[in-house]
Write a protein that holds these residues in place. Structure first.
Motif, PDB file in Angstrom:
ATOM      1  N   VAL A  96       0.927  -1.206   0.182  1.00  0.00           N
ATOM      2  CA  VAL A  96      -0.006  -0.118  -0.054  1.00  0.00           C
ATOM      3  C   VAL A  96       1.100   0.729  -0.103  1.00  0.00           C
ATOM      4  CG1 VAL A  96      -1.584   1.484   1.194  1.00  0.00           C
ATOM      5  CG2 VAL A  96      -1.879  -1.213   0.830  1.00  0.00           C
ATOM      6  N   PHE A  97       0.432   2.366  -1.154  1.00  0.00           N
ATOM      7  CA  PHE A  97       1.569   3.321  -1.074  1.00  0.00           C
ATOM      8  C   PHE A  97       0.554   4.936  -0.490  1.00  0.00           C
ATOM      9  CE2 PHE A  97       2.415   7.201  -3.103  1.00  0.00           C
ATOM     10  CZ  PHE A  97       3.788   7.347  -2.516  1.00  0.00           C
ATOM     11  N   HIS A  98       0.535   5.384   1.055  1.00  0.00           N
ATOM     12  CA  HIS A  98       0.153   6.026   1.184  1.00  0.00           C
ATOM     13  C   HIS A  98       0.313   6.865   2.544  1.00  0.00           C
ATOM     14  CE1 HIS A  98      -3.511   8.339   3.390  1.00  0.00           C
ATOM     15  NE2 HIS A  98      -3.858   7.276   2.311  1.00  0.00           N
ATOM     16  N   PRO A  99       0.690   8.544   2.658  1.00  0.00           N
ATOM     17  CA  PRO A  99       2.003   9.106   2.890  1.00  0.00           C
ATOM     18  C   PRO A  99       1.138   9.238   3.737  1.00  0.00           C
ATOM     19  CG  PRO A  99      -0.427  10.105   1.852  1.00  0.00           C
ATOM     20  CD  PRO A  99       0.058   9.124   1.091  1.00  0.00           C
ATOM     21  N   ALA A 100       0.010   8.414   5.017  1.00  0.00           N
ATOM     22  CA  ALA A 100      -0.245   8.973   6.143  1.00  0.00           C
ATOM     23  C   ALA A 100       0.255   7.183   7.022  1.00  0.00           C
ATOM     24  CB  ALA A 100      -1.643   8.846   6.560  1.00  0.00           C
ATOM     25  N   GLY A 101       0.657   5.881   6.860  1.00  0.00           N
ATOM     26  CA  GLY A 101       0.878   5.016   6.559  1.00  0.00           C
ATOM     27  C   GLY A 101      -0.207   4.654   7.491  1.00  0.00           C
ATOM     28  N   HIS A 102       0.686   3.968   8.699  1.00  0.00           N
ATOM     29  CA  HIS A 102       0.119   3.504   9.915  1.00  0.00           C
ATOM     30  C   HIS A 102      -0.887   4.583  10.452  1.00  0.00           C
ATOM     31  CE1 HIS A 102       2.375  -0.353  10.322  1.00  0.00           C
ATOM     32  NE2 HIS A 102       3.222   0.250  10.191  1.00  0.00           N
ATOM     33  N   TYR A 121       4.296   0.964   1.900  1.00  0.00           N
ATOM     34  CA  TYR A 121       5.565   0.713   0.925  1.00  0.00           C
ATOM     35  C   TYR A 121       5.446   2.611   0.293  1.00  0.00           C
ATOM     36  CZ  TYR A 121       6.764   0.823  -3.724  1.00  0.00           C
ATOM     37  OH  TYR A 121       7.290   0.840  -5.386  1.00  0.00           O
ATOM     38  N   THR A 122       6.731   2.528   0.147  1.00  0.00           N
ATOM     39  CA  THR A 122       7.022   3.979  -0.552  1.00  0.00           C
ATOM     40  C   THR A 122       8.352   3.150  -1.338  1.00  0.00           C
ATOM     41  OG1 THR A 122       9.593   4.508   1.023  1.00  0.00           O
ATOM     42  CG2 THR A 122       7.247   4.985   1.672  1.00  0.00           C
ATOM     43  N   THR A 123       8.196   4.364  -2.687  1.00  0.00           N
ATOM     44  CA  THR A 123       8.974   4.156  -3.291  1.00  0.00           C
ATOM     45  C   THR A 123      10.128   4.070  -3.734  1.00  0.00           C
ATOM     46  OG1 THR A 123       6.812   4.961  -5.639  1.00  0.00           O
ATOM     47  CG2 THR A 123       8.711   4.604  -6.702  1.00  0.00           C
ATOM     48  N   LEU A 124      10.446   5.392  -3.304  1.00  0.00           N
ATOM     49  CA  LEU A 124      11.451   5.106  -3.070  1.00  0.00           C
ATOM     50  C   LEU A 124      12.160   4.214  -1.770  1.00  0.00           C
ATOM     51  CD1 LEU A 124      12.449   9.229  -3.520  1.00  0.00           C
ATOM     52  CD2 LEU A 124      13.549   6.638  -4.964  1.00  0.00           C
ATOM     53  N   PRO A 125      13.424   3.727  -1.771  1.00  0.00           N
ATOM     54  CA  PRO A 125      14.523   3.679  -2.568  1.00  0.00           C
ATOM     55  C   PRO A 125      14.487   2.525  -3.612  1.00  0.00           C
ATOM     56  CG  PRO A 125      14.734   2.633  -0.544  1.00  0.00           C
ATOM     57  CD  PRO A 125      13.758   3.090  -0.917  1.00  0.00           C
ATOM     58  N   TRP A 126      13.421   1.883  -2.963  1.00  0.00           N
ATOM     59  CA  TRP A 126      13.928   0.997  -4.358  1.00  0.00           C
ATOM     60  C   TRP A 126      13.318   1.491  -5.825  1.00  0.00           C
ATOM     61  CZ3 TRP A 126      14.256  -3.488  -1.303  1.00  0.00           C
ATOM     62  CH2 TRP A 126      13.171  -3.160   0.189  1.00  0.00           C
ATOM     63  N   ALA A 127      12.450   2.343  -6.084  1.00  0.00           N
ATOM     64  CA  ALA A 127      12.996   2.561  -7.535  1.00  0.00           C
ATOM     65  C   ALA A 127      14.218   3.287  -8.202  1.00  0.00           C
ATOM     66  CB  ALA A 127      12.400   4.015  -7.931  1.00  0.00           C
ATOM     67  N   ASP A 128      15.072   3.426  -7.301  1.00  0.00           N
ATOM     68  CA  ASP A 128      16.712   2.974  -7.717  1.00  0.00           C
ATOM     69  C   ASP A 128      17.351   2.006  -7.647  1.00  0.00           C
ATOM     70  OD1 ASP A 128      16.991   6.394  -7.529  1.00  0.00           O
ATOM     71  OD2 ASP A 128      16.845   6.166  -5.420  1.00  0.00           O
ATOM     72  N   ARG A 129      16.275   1.101  -7.816  1.00  0.00           N
ATOM     73  CA  ARG A 129      17.580  -0.117  -8.333  1.00  0.00           C
ATOM     74  C   ARG A 129      17.014  -0.872  -9.586  1.00  0.00           C
ATOM     75  NH1 ARG A 129      20.114  -3.866  -5.145  1.00  0.00           N
ATOM     76  NH2 ARG A 129      19.785  -3.045  -2.260  1.00  0.00           N
ATOM     77  N   VAL A 130      16.375  -0.474 -10.754  1.00  0.00           N
ATOM     78  CA  VAL A 130      15.389  -0.466 -11.258  1.00  0.00           C
ATOM     79  C   VAL A 130      16.166   0.894 -12.723  1.00  0.00           C
ATOM     80  CG1 VAL A 130      13.198  -1.471 -10.867  1.00  0.00           C
ATOM     81  CG2 VAL A 130      12.713   1.297 -11.309  1.00  0.00           C
ATOM     82  N   PRO A 131      15.992  -0.039 -14.390  1.00  0.00           N
ATOM     83  CA  PRO A 131      16.662   0.725 -14.769  1.00  0.00           C
ATOM     84  C   PRO A 131      16.187   2.374 -14.945  1.00  0.00           C
ATOM     85  CG  PRO A 131      16.435  -1.397 -15.427  1.00  0.00           C
ATOM     86  CD  PRO A 131      15.919  -1.227 -14.810  1.00  0.00           C
ATOM     87  N   ARG A 132      15.000   2.213 -14.982  1.00  0.00           N
ATOM     88  CA  ARG A 132      13.874   4.110 -15.074  1.00  0.00           C
ATOM     89  C   ARG A 132      13.266   3.831 -13.316  1.00  0.00           C
ATOM     90  NH1 ARG A 132      12.693   0.889 -19.566  1.00  0.00           N
ATOM     91  NH2 ARG A 132      10.465  -0.429 -18.313  1.00  0.00           N
ATOM     92  N   PRO A 133      14.127   4.739 -12.719  1.00  0.00           N
ATOM     93  CA  PRO A 133      13.297   4.719 -11.571  1.00  0.00           C
ATOM     94  C   PRO A 133      12.083   4.957 -11.358  1.00  0.00           C
ATOM     95  CG  PRO A 133      15.373   5.786 -11.597  1.00  0.00           C
ATOM     96  CD  PRO A 133      14.814   5.545 -12.998  1.00  0.00           C
ATOM     97  N   ALA A 134      11.463   5.960 -13.276  1.00  0.00           N
ATOM     98  CA  ALA A 134      10.104   6.574 -12.871  1.00  0.00           C
ATOM     99  C   ALA A 134       9.026   5.526 -13.107  1.00  0.00           C
ATOM    100  CB  ALA A 134       9.897   7.645 -14.099  1.00  0.00           C
ATOM    101  N   ASP A 135       9.848   3.804 -12.782  1.00  0.00           N
ATOM    102  CA  ASP A 135       8.117   3.028 -13.278  1.00  0.00           C
ATOM    103  C   ASP A 135       8.458   2.498 -11.553  1.00  0.00           C
ATOM    104  OD1 ASP A 135       7.536   0.547 -13.538  1.00  0.00           O
ATOM    105  OD2 ASP A 135       8.771   0.070 -15.693  1.00  0.00           O
TER     106      ASP A 135
END
Length: 324
Positions: free
Chosen positions: A9-15, A292-306
């Motif tokens: 779940v991507f949500h800025p409020a988290g818990h 879940y937050t997109t970063l830092p996981w996005a920096d592990r893929v060839p296209r971080p915007a994906d």
């Protein structure tokens, strides 16, 4: 949570379920739940986190303007006005918008006004720190103050000290200072490394500032254009393992998970996974729950915007760690 049906779940409020409700009210164009939430927030760390998340949504609306019009004596509304103004200025700067300077000046004025209305509040000073990152060439005198320790660059140390005086070791304040350090140098990250090591070394046990070095390590990886190498040597270097262990031992083991930043927790899970400390990483993934937050996981893929590919990396790392 550990089965194949798990969905992050991507949500800025988290818990923070109370914050989630206020965001829903805010998106519907109402400010009442936001005002009540802030009125019921007793501590500066929660206040800082909640006002920051609220501002990211409110910046695209006129809800805070309506709140101030209906309750002009509210100090919380004045602080949120500053928050929203800063968010808009930062977004304009990022987009190279022609109105960036005007929005920057409006935000600076709003933060100074909020500081006068709420003198004990660290948030207006954090807003001024955020604006300092827009002054990469340090044209403004308060952005080139002498640092408090050797090996640190000149910068808005007076603004950080004002925030620190009101809420010592405020997480966002120190992250905003890191953004300033990034902004003033396109070269090696030695200044950022020195800064986060200094911040972590001075922070008390239980402070999220112990996770700061993890952010610079991700930034170093991103700038080196490292891509989808799940167990890249970058993450198993001796200093990388030491940083991950330090954040685990000095912050995570003492933190109240429902109040912790999902971004910090994701960075720690990512660092421990990369360091091959799967058992400890599993504890952090379990604490995260579905968030879940997109970063830092996005920096592990060839296209971080994906984002879908970033989510796949997160899911693989989570499954590997929890399988143990």
């Amino acid at each position: 949570m550990t089965g194949s049906g798990f969905r992050p779940v991507f949500h800025p409020a988290g818990h923070d379920h109370a914050l989630r409700h206020a965001l829903q009210d805010l998106r519907a164009g109402r400010w009442g739940a936001m005002a009540r939430l802030l009125d019921d927030t007793p501590h500066w760390d929660g206040w800082t986190r909640r006002t920051q998340v609220l501002a990211t949504v409110a910046a695209g609306t006129d809800v805070v303007h309506a709140w101030r019009a209906e309750d002009p004596d509210s100090a919380a509304a004045a602080v949120m006005h500053g928050r929203v103004a800063v968010e808009r200025a930062v977004r304009a700067h990022r987009a190279g918008h022609a109105r960036t300077r005007t929005l920057w000046q409006e935000a600076w004025t709003a933060c100074r006004e909020a500081a006068g209305r709420a003198p004990a509040d660290p948030v207006p000073w954090i807003g001024l720190l955020a604006l300092a990152a827009l002054d990469a060439r340090r044209h403004i005198a308060e952005h080139r103050v002498r640092p408090p320790a050797p090996m640190l660059p000149p910068g808005p140390w007076g603004l950080l000290a004002e925030a620190d005086r009101r809420d010592p070791y405020n997480r966002e304040a120190y992250h905003r200072m890191l953004q300033f350090v990034y902004a003033r140098s396109d070269g090696p990250l030695s200044e950022a490394v020195n800064y986060v090591q200094w911040a972590a070394s001075t922070a008390p046990t239980g402070s999220p500032l112990h996770a700061l070095p993890l952010y610079v390590r991700v930034e170093r990886y991103r700038r080196a254009r490292g891509h989808e190498h799940a167990l890249d040597l970058h993450w198993v270097a001796e200093d990388a393992i030491r940083e991950a262990r330090h954040a685990m031992d000095e912050w995570f083991l003492f933190c109240a998970v429902p109040e912790a930043s999902p971004l910090d927790l994701n960075h720690l899970a990512h660092a421990l996974y990369g360091a091959l400390h799967f058992t400890d990483a599993a504890r952090v993934f379990e604490a995260l729950g579905p968030y879940y937050t997109t970063l830092p996981w996005a920096d592990r893929v060839p296209r971080p915007a994906d984002r879908s590919r970033a989510e796949e990396v997160f899911l693989r790392a989570r499954a590997r760690c929890l399988a143990g």
